[in-house]
Design an enzyme around this catalytic site. Structure first.
Site, mmCIF file in Angstrom:
data_model
loop_
_atom_site.group_PDB
_atom_site.id
_atom_site.type_symbol
_atom_site.label_atom_id
_atom_site.label_comp_id
_atom_site.label_asym_id
_atom_site.label_seq_id
_atom_site.Cartn_x
_atom_site.Cartn_y
_atom_site.Cartn_z
ATOM 1 N N GLU A 188 0.818 -1.207 0.000
ATOM 2 C CA GLU A 188 0.000 0.000 0.000
ATOM 3 C C GLU A 188 0.856 1.263 0.000
ATOM 4 O O GLU A 188 1.976 1.265 0.526
ATOM 5 C CB GLU A 188 -0.901 -0.004 1.240
ATOM 6 N N GLU A 407 -11.856 -3.351 -1.852
ATOM 7 C CA GLU A 407 -11.452 -4.600 -1.225
ATOM 8 C C GLU A 407 -12.019 -4.634 0.191
ATOM 9 O O GLU A 407 -12.323 -3.595 0.773
ATOM 10 C CB GLU A 407 -9.925 -4.728 -1.135
#
Length: 651
Positions: A188, A407
């Protein structure tokens, strides 16, 4: 008020009949295991998710696995195997260029460090291993990923890796829907602000920990401050502190007091420190994406690129100065803008802008965001506004013209209905255009399986499995008593299919079955029988169906609008498509019409705990002779048990 309105929106979502294909999702993917250790189990999982309409599988391509043996020594053998198995299952591939460690994050069950040789590669250039690592406010160093303050050295390594990947898998370009680029820990775009190297001091639900205490980081902060104010004295004057030299410009010496006192909001030094820290992460995002565009300029030149940001949802509703502090420690938001305004994306304008900056580039860049399954819990221990955050980021993406996909943050979030209800809410009322489920094992069976199937039926913009998927409804009249349910079996006649269609139904039963995806999973009595029901077939209970199934389950319906139960809300009862009367049991599915005989297929009904099979019928106008009813794919088909009559109409 916002929370209240979202609850209303959610209720509206659940009341909408999940029958029409929506126009706001273009992909429905699953994440592969971090590392596959049981290939047979993985193949079974692939077959299961393929059958419910999943489009692709996201796979971490670990830098530390492929290039572990030395610089430029690539071993792709594991990925040759996993990609082939995904391809064999008829699914597409979403590789993640995983330049981070596997292990040390929530849910990690593997240990793949980044290549050990990277830490000492630049020592002859005066760059130590410590210079390559993030160092926290507690003095701890992270080995999960190389620090962004040494991008000037490692970007070339990332580029070589991506170029080697493209060269090795050029032949699979048509199977690759997107390449996702890891930009930090857990893949990320963030700092390792709540990771294991700080020994639990910074984990959920704390304020996190700043990661700007390495020498390269501190030097960058000094250069940034002096560039902004012209000199050390200029910095001193604007910050209102005595600075004798550049070396006096440093991150907070006591970050706890810095946050607790509100310096990040209330002092020029605090606002500048958070702004520099945030912008350094944004600049890293631009560099990583530019690097990927340069690397993937051959076989993957037309493949979408993407990156992910996390849903750091805790400390959001704090009533003291720690409010929004966890997001700041991760680098996601600054403190010098209005964090309560939609005009700034509630602080997310800059990070969404990384993706938006490529809007006019020939290469599409997709933003991925996590936490879609979570609730707001402002008064809980986490002081969470997760669901609000899901909408804030999506709305900002829409405002900037960015494609955003979602997600779930935790694998358990897709194993219960509440998590899926939140996901459906997000796709119904926000701009999410694709879903990737963490992780494949959570949707290969059970609640996750049938809820993802329902989600795909409702939201995916085009038929995900190929073929010719069309909504198909069957009504079968039959009276029952308490404890009795109606099922049907069906497909094609084996002998006809073997002789006339070149199918081998004797060896492979499902050659004569109709692939289906249930639209109605709201009836608690029949949902367990439908969740794992992937075919209208002749063979009875499927392996993933609930106990007691005798075939494909139908739901009791009526044309009486005053009935207290409705199909839209309860999965049974009043149904507008039923214009015939009571006791018309309904099947509502998406069916692959390419498996039929010119649109036709057979069926026969069975009532459990009572009459059992109906008698043979002799329906007129059918493509071949049979003692069963014939229905048409893509139509509304109305039958009565033990009767040769049939009414077939359009929607």
């Amino acid at each position: 008020m916002k929370t209240h309105m979202k609850k209303i929106a959610l209720a509206m979502t659940l009341a909408v009949t999940a029958t029409a294909w929506a126009d706001n999702a273009t992909s429905a993917a699953v994440m592969a295991p971090l590392e596959v250790n049981n290939w047979s189990e993985f193949e079974n999982q692939l077959a299961s998710v393929k059958s419910i309409g999943v489009t692709g599988v996201s796979v971490d391509v670990w830098w530390g696995k492929v290039e572990a043996n030395g610089d430029q020594q690539f071993d792709w053998s594991y990925y040759d195997t996993i990609f082939q198995k995904i391809e064999n299952a008829g699914l597409h591939i979403i590789p993640i260029m995983s330049f981070h460690q596997c292990g040390g994050n929530v849910g990690d069950d593997c240990n793949i460090p980044i290549p050990s040789w990277i830490w000492n590669k630049y020592t002859n250039q005066g760059v130590s291993a410590s210079d390559l690592k993030y160092k926290s406010e507690y003095g701890n160093e992270s080995v999960e990923t190389v620090s962004l303050w040494r991008d000037d050295y490692v970007l070339s390594e990332y580029k070589e890796f991506m170029e080697a990947f493209e060269a090795h898998y050029a032949s699979k370009a048509n199977l690759i829907d997107e390449v996702n680029v890891s930009m930090g820990p857990a893949g990320e775009l963030r700092y390792p602000s709540y990771n294991a190297h700080d020994g639990g001091l910074t984990g959920y639900p704390t304020r996190g920990g700043f990661q700007a205490y390495s020498e390269p980081a501190k030097q960058d902060f000094r250069n940034w401050a002096i560039a902004k104010y012209g000199s050390v004295s200029g910095v001193s004057n604007n910050w209102g502190v005595a600075l004798n030299s550049a070396n006096d410009i440093n991150p907070p010496s006591n970050a706890g007091s810095f946050i607790n006192n509100g310096d990040q909001y209330n002092t020029a030094y605090g606002r500048d420190f958070i702004r520099w820290y945030h912008d350094a992460l944004m600049d890293h995002g631009y560099r990583m994406m530019d690097n990927a565009i340069l690397a993937f300029d051959g076989a993957f030149a037309n493949v979408e690129l993407g990156f992910k940001i996390p849903g750091i949802h805790w400390k959001m509703s704090a009533s003291d100065n720690t409010k929004r502090s966890a997001e700041m420690a991760a680098g996601l938001i600054p403190s010098d803008v209005d964090l309560n305004s939609a005009s700034t994306g509630y602080g997310y304008g800059d990070i969404v802008g990384v993706a938006a900056s490529y809007n006019n580039h020939p290469r599409d860049v997709v933003l991925h965001f996590t936490a879609l399954e979570m609730n707001d819990d402002p008064n809980g221990g986490g002081q969470s506004l997760a669901q609000s955050l899901v909408f804030w980021v999506a709305n900002e993406a829409a405002a900037q013209g960015v494609s955003i996909k979602g997600e779930n943050a935790l694998s358990g979030g897709v194993t219960y209905d509440g998590g899926w209800d939140n996901i459906v809410n997000a796709f119904t009322y926000a701009s999410y255009s694709g879903m990737t489920v963490l992780r494949i094992n959570q949707v290969a069976s059970g609640t996750g399986n049938y809820r993802y199937q329902q989600f795909i039926n409702q939201f995916l913009v085009e038929a995900p499995n190929g073929g010719d998927w069309q909504r198909t409804v069957i009504f079968m009249f039959g009276t029952t008593t308490t404890g009795q349910d109606m099922f049907i079996r069906g497909g094609l006649d084996h002998n006809y299919a073997n002789t006339n269609l070149g199918k081998n139904c004797s060896t492979s039963n499902y050659e004569c079955a109709m692939p289906i995806r249930h639209n109605n999973l709201r009836n608690s009595t029949t949902a367990g029988w439908k969740g794992g029901d992937q075919y209208l077939d002749w063979y009875g209970i499927e392996a993933s169906q609930g106990s007691g199934a005798v075939g494909t389950a139908l739901d009791w319906t009526t044309n009486n609008a005053s009935n207290s139960a409705t199909v839209a809300a309860d999965g049974y009862g009043y149904e507008p498509l039923n214009t015939y009367g009571d006791h018309y049991w309904m099947l509502d599915v998406e069916m692959d019409c390419s498996a039929t005989v010119n649109g036709w297929f057979e069926l026969k009904s069975y009532i459990s705990n009572g009459p059992g099979w109906e008698a043979d019928v002799a329906q007129a106008g059918t493509p071949y002779n049979s003692g069963n009813h014939f229905a048409q794919c893509g139509k509304i088909n109305v039958f009565q048990r033990n009767s040769s009559s049939a009414t077939i109409g359009t929607f």
